[in-house]
Design a protein around this motif. Structure first.
Motif, PDB file in Angstrom:
ATOM      1  N   VAL A  12       0.880  -1.172   0.000  1.00  0.00           N
ATOM      2  CA  VAL A  12       0.000   0.000   0.000  1.00  0.00           C
ATOM      3  C   VAL A  12       0.918   1.223   0.000  1.00  0.00           C
ATOM      4  O   VAL A  12       1.901   1.247   0.724  1.00  0.00           O
ATOM      5  CB  VAL A  12      -0.884  -0.059   1.265  1.00  0.00           C
ATOM      6  CG1 VAL A  12      -1.555   1.264   1.522  1.00  0.00           C
ATOM      7  CG2 VAL A  12      -1.908  -1.175   1.162  1.00  0.00           C
ATOM      8  N   MET A  41      -4.684   2.734   2.009  1.00  0.00           N
ATOM      9  CA  MET A  41      -4.915   1.892   3.186  1.00  0.00           C
ATOM     10  C   MET A  41      -6.403   1.905   3.533  1.00  0.00           C
ATOM     11  O   MET A  41      -6.989   0.880   3.886  1.00  0.00           O
ATOM     12  CB  MET A  41      -4.071   2.397   4.356  1.00  0.00           C
ATOM     13  CG  MET A  41      -4.094   1.504   5.571  1.00  0.00           C
ATOM     14  SD  MET A  41      -3.347  -0.122   5.273  1.00  0.00           S
ATOM     15  CE  MET A  41      -1.622   0.245   5.573  1.00  0.00           C
ATOM     16  N   ARG A  97       3.656   0.775   2.768  1.00  0.00           N
ATOM     17  CA  ARG A  97       3.384  -0.200   3.825  1.00  0.00           C
ATOM     18  C   ARG A  97       3.186  -1.572   3.197  1.00  0.00           C
ATOM     19  O   ARG A  97       2.565  -1.692   2.139  1.00  0.00           O
ATOM     20  CB  ARG A  97       2.091   0.146   4.573  1.00  0.00           C
ATOM     21  CG  ARG A  97       2.073   1.512   5.220  1.00  0.00           C
ATOM     22  CD  ARG A  97       2.981   1.562   6.444  1.00  0.00           C
ATOM     23  NE  ARG A  97       2.755   2.786   7.225  1.00  0.00           N
ATOM     24  CZ  ARG A  97       3.397   3.933   7.006  1.00  0.00           C
ATOM     25  NH1 ARG A  97       4.268   4.039   6.033  1.00  0.00           N
ATOM     26  NH2 ARG A  97       3.146   4.979   7.782  1.00  0.00           N
ATOM     27  N   GLU A 126      -6.635  -3.386  17.770  1.00  0.00           N
ATOM     28  CA  GLU A 126      -5.244  -2.973  17.604  1.00  0.00           C
ATOM     29  C   GLU A 126      -4.476  -3.409  18.839  1.00  0.00           C
ATOM     30  O   GLU A 126      -4.997  -3.353  19.939  1.00  0.00           O
ATOM     31  CB  GLU A 126      -5.149  -1.440  17.477  1.00  0.00           C
ATOM     32  CG  GLU A 126      -5.911  -0.895  16.290  1.00  0.00           C
ATOM     33  CD  GLU A 126      -5.674   0.602  16.077  1.00  0.00           C
ATOM     34  OE1 GLU A 126      -4.560   1.094  16.325  1.00  0.00           O
ATOM     35  OE2 GLU A 126      -6.637   1.274  15.654  1.00  0.00           O
ATOM     36  N   TRP A 127      -3.254  -3.825  18.668  1.00  0.00           N
ATOM     37  CA  TRP A 127      -2.397  -4.237  19.784  1.00  0.00           C
ATOM     38  C   TRP A 127      -3.004  -5.401  20.560  1.00  0.00           C
ATOM     39  O   TRP A 127      -2.877  -5.463  21.778  1.00  0.00           O
ATOM     40  CB  TRP A 127      -2.145  -3.068  20.745  1.00  0.00           C
ATOM     41  CG  TRP A 127      -1.402  -1.935  20.145  1.00  0.00           C
ATOM     42  CD1 TRP A 127      -1.914  -0.718  19.814  1.00  0.00           C
ATOM     43  CD2 TRP A 127      -0.011  -1.885  19.784  1.00  0.00           C
ATOM     44  NE1 TRP A 127      -0.924   0.085  19.270  1.00  0.00           N
ATOM     45  CE2 TRP A 127       0.248  -0.610  19.244  1.00  0.00           C
ATOM     46  CE3 TRP A 127       1.048  -2.815  19.868  1.00  0.00           C
ATOM     47  CZ2 TRP A 127       1.504  -0.225  18.790  1.00  0.00           C
ATOM     48  CZ3 TRP A 127       2.300  -2.421  19.408  1.00  0.00           C
ATOM     49  CH2 TRP A 127       2.515  -1.140  18.886  1.00  0.00           C
ATOM     50  N   GLU A 161       5.624   6.492   2.624  1.00  0.00           N
ATOM     51  CA  GLU A 161       4.233   6.078   2.849  1.00  0.00           C
ATOM     52  C   GLU A 161       3.984   4.634   2.428  1.00  0.00           C
ATOM     53  O   GLU A 161       2.838   4.185   2.407  1.00  0.00           O
ATOM     54  CB  GLU A 161       3.288   7.023   2.099  1.00  0.00           C
ATOM     55  CG  GLU A 161       3.416   8.471   2.577  1.00  0.00           C
ATOM     56  CD  GLU A 161       2.185   9.303   2.273  1.00  0.00           C
ATOM     57  OE1 GLU A 161       1.560   9.069   1.222  1.00  0.00           O
ATOM     58  OE2 GLU A 161       1.856  10.184   3.092  1.00  0.00           O
ATOM     59  N   SER A 185      -0.126   4.701   0.163  1.00  0.00           N
ATOM     60  CA  SER A 185      -0.605   5.964   0.727  1.00  0.00           C
ATOM     61  C   SER A 185      -1.687   5.678   1.772  1.00  0.00           C
ATOM     62  O   SER A 185      -2.295   4.613   1.756  1.00  0.00           O
ATOM     63  CB  SER A 185      -1.197   6.848  -0.378  1.00  0.00           C
ATOM     64  OG  SER A 185      -2.398   6.264  -0.855  1.00  0.00           O
ATOM     65  N   PRO A 186      -1.922   6.647   2.664  1.00  0.00           N
ATOM     66  CA  PRO A 186      -3.000   6.463   3.639  1.00  0.00           C
ATOM     67  C   PRO A 186      -4.342   6.217   2.946  1.00  0.00           C
ATOM     68  O   PRO A 186      -5.151   5.403   3.415  1.00  0.00           O
ATOM     69  CB  PRO A 186      -3.029   7.785   4.408  1.00  0.00           C
ATOM     70  CG  PRO A 186      -1.690   8.391   4.206  1.00  0.00           C
ATOM     71  CD  PRO A 186      -1.186   7.907   2.890  1.00  0.00           C
ATOM     72  N   LEU A 245       3.794   1.534  16.132  1.00  0.00           N
ATOM     73  CA  LEU A 245       3.121   2.838  16.257  1.00  0.00           C
ATOM     74  C   LEU A 245       3.131   3.549  14.907  1.00  0.00           C
ATOM     75  O   LEU A 245       4.180   3.638  14.264  1.00  0.00           O
ATOM     76  CB  LEU A 245       3.865   3.719  17.266  1.00  0.00           C
ATOM     77  CG  LEU A 245       3.725   3.385  18.748  1.00  0.00           C
ATOM     78  CD1 LEU A 245       4.780   4.126  19.559  1.00  0.00           C
ATOM     79  CD2 LEU A 245       2.339   3.731  19.254  1.00  0.00           C
ATOM     80  N   GLY A 246       1.979   4.021  14.486  1.00  0.00           N
ATOM     81  CA  GLY A 246       1.913   4.764  13.234  1.00  0.00           C
ATOM     82  C   GLY A 246       1.983   3.908  11.986  1.00  0.00           C
ATOM     83  O   GLY A 246       2.147   4.418  10.880  1.00  0.00           O
ATOM     84  N   ALA A 247       1.833   2.604  12.147  1.00  0.00           N
ATOM     85  CA  ALA A 247       1.898   1.719  10.976  1.00  0.00           C
ATOM     86  C   ALA A 247       0.707   1.949  10.044  1.00  0.00           C
ATOM     87  O   ALA A 247       0.831   1.868   8.820  1.00  0.00           O
ATOM     88  CB  ALA A 247       1.933   0.253  11.424  1.00  0.00           C
ATOM     89  N   GLY A 248      -0.440   2.234  10.625  1.00  0.00           N
ATOM     90  CA  GLY A 248      -1.629   2.463   9.814  1.00  0.00           C
ATOM     91  C   GLY A 248      -2.816   1.612  10.234  1.00  0.00           C
ATOM     92  O   GLY A 248      -3.781   1.462   9.480  1.00  0.00           O
ATOM     93  N   LYS A 249      -2.788   1.092  11.453  1.00  0.00           N
ATOM     94  CA  LYS A 249      -3.861   0.220  11.934  1.00  0.00           C
ATOM     95  C   LYS A 249      -5.189   0.972  12.021  1.00  0.00           C
ATOM     96  O   LYS A 249      -6.233   0.483  11.577  1.00  0.00           O
ATOM     97  CB  LYS A 249      -3.487  -0.368  13.310  1.00  0.00           C
ATOM     98  CG  LYS A 249      -2.189  -1.182  13.295  1.00  0.00           C
ATOM     99  CD  LYS A 249      -1.832  -1.740  14.670  1.00  0.00           C
ATOM    100  CE  LYS A 249      -1.456  -0.693  15.686  1.00  0.00           C
ATOM    101  NZ  LYS A 249      -0.223   0.056  15.355  1.00  0.00           N
ATOM    102  N   THR A 250      -5.125   2.182  12.591  1.00  0.00           N
ATOM    103  CA  THR A 250      -6.361   2.958  12.720  1.00  0.00           C
ATOM    104  C   THR A 250      -6.842   3.437  11.346  1.00  0.00           C
ATOM    105  O   THR A 250      -8.046   3.476  11.077  1.00  0.00           O
ATOM    106  CB  THR A 250      -6.145   4.147  13.682  1.00  0.00           C
ATOM    107  OG1 THR A 250      -5.753   3.626  14.954  1.00  0.00           O
ATOM    108  CG2 THR A 250      -7.427   4.957  13.851  1.00  0.00           C
ATOM    109  N   THR A 251      -5.899   3.764  10.484  1.00  0.00           N
ATOM    110  CA  THR A 251      -6.256   4.194   9.126  1.00  0.00           C
ATOM    111  C   THR A 251      -7.000   3.072   8.394  1.00  0.00           C
ATOM    112  O   THR A 251      -8.017   3.316   7.730  1.00  0.00           O
ATOM    113  CB  THR A 251      -4.983   4.588   8.349  1.00  0.00           C
ATOM    114  OG1 THR A 251      -4.285   5.592   9.096  1.00  0.00           O
ATOM    115  CG2 THR A 251      -5.311   5.125   6.963  1.00  0.00           C
TER     116      THR A 251
END
Ligand SMILES: Nc1ncnc2c1ncn2[C@@H]1O[C@H](COP(=O)(O)OP(=O)(O)OP(=O)(O)O)[C@@H](O)[C@H]1O
Ligand SMILES: [Mg+2]
Length: 168
Positions: A15, A21, A147, A117-118, A145, A17-18, A44-50
């Protein structure tokens, strides 16, 4: 004699770009149904929430998916007749499953899509079946960007689901 099907291999995709994702999340949502557990791993900041934001859009649920700072879990009810999305950030969930049940979410987990997440090592007991999504940044790269996403279906539920459709 019963035929044993070869397990479907994990899907691997890149992927860049956000927005892509989120798009992946929207496509993945089409494969999900009530009772599914999706475990999201990545630093952290990998894109899980995105990715979860896209899942919420694809499922058609109420409220934007955000990083919960003070809450461990948030329930997003369906705007239609689909399952609600339960978004769990287990980062501060030390004790695992027991605490998860103690959250008192006022929602039936078997009737929801649960995204955690986590959650590794904490929520696997919730169900025998789960979709494990691992998001990696290119090593040593914090500005890029790009991933790499690996999706592995575990258990009977995912045995016949072809995840390669997600790379289309
Ligand atoms: N390809 C990409 N996919 C997803 N996010 C990306 C990508 N490229 C850059 N980003 C940025 O990286 C950040 C990802 O944040 P996000 O909150 O989704 O990560 P997270 O894995 O949930 O982190 P945390 O562990 O803190 O919860 C966002 O700022 C997003 O814009
Ligand atoms: Mg997050």
């Amino acid at each position: 004699m019963e035929e044993i099907a070869a397990p479907i291999p994990p899907a691997e995709l890149t992927v860049t770009s956000p927005e892509q994702m989120r798009q992946l999340g929207r496509r993945l949502a089409k494969l999900l149904r009530a009772g599914d557990l999706v475990l999201l791993s990545g630093e952290l900041g990998a894109g899980k929430t995105t990715l979860t934001r896209g899942l919420g859009e694809g499922l058609g649920v109420r409220g934007a998916v955000t990083s919960p700072t003070f809450v461990i879990a948030r329930v997003h009810p369906s705007l239609g007749d689909g399952p609600p999305l339960v978004h769990v950030d287990a980062y501060r969930l030390g004790g695992g499953l027991d605490e998860m049940e103690d959250l008192d979410l006022d929602v039936s987990l078997p009737e929801s899509v649960i995204v955690v997440e986590w959650g590794e090592g904490k929520v696997e007991e919730l169900t025998d079946d789960r979709l494990h999504v691992v998001i990696h940044r290119a090593v040593g790269d914090t500005t890029d960007e790009v991933r790499h996403v690996t999706l592995t279906g575990i258990g009977e539920r995912w045995a016949a689901v072809d995840l390669s459709v997600l790379s289309a």
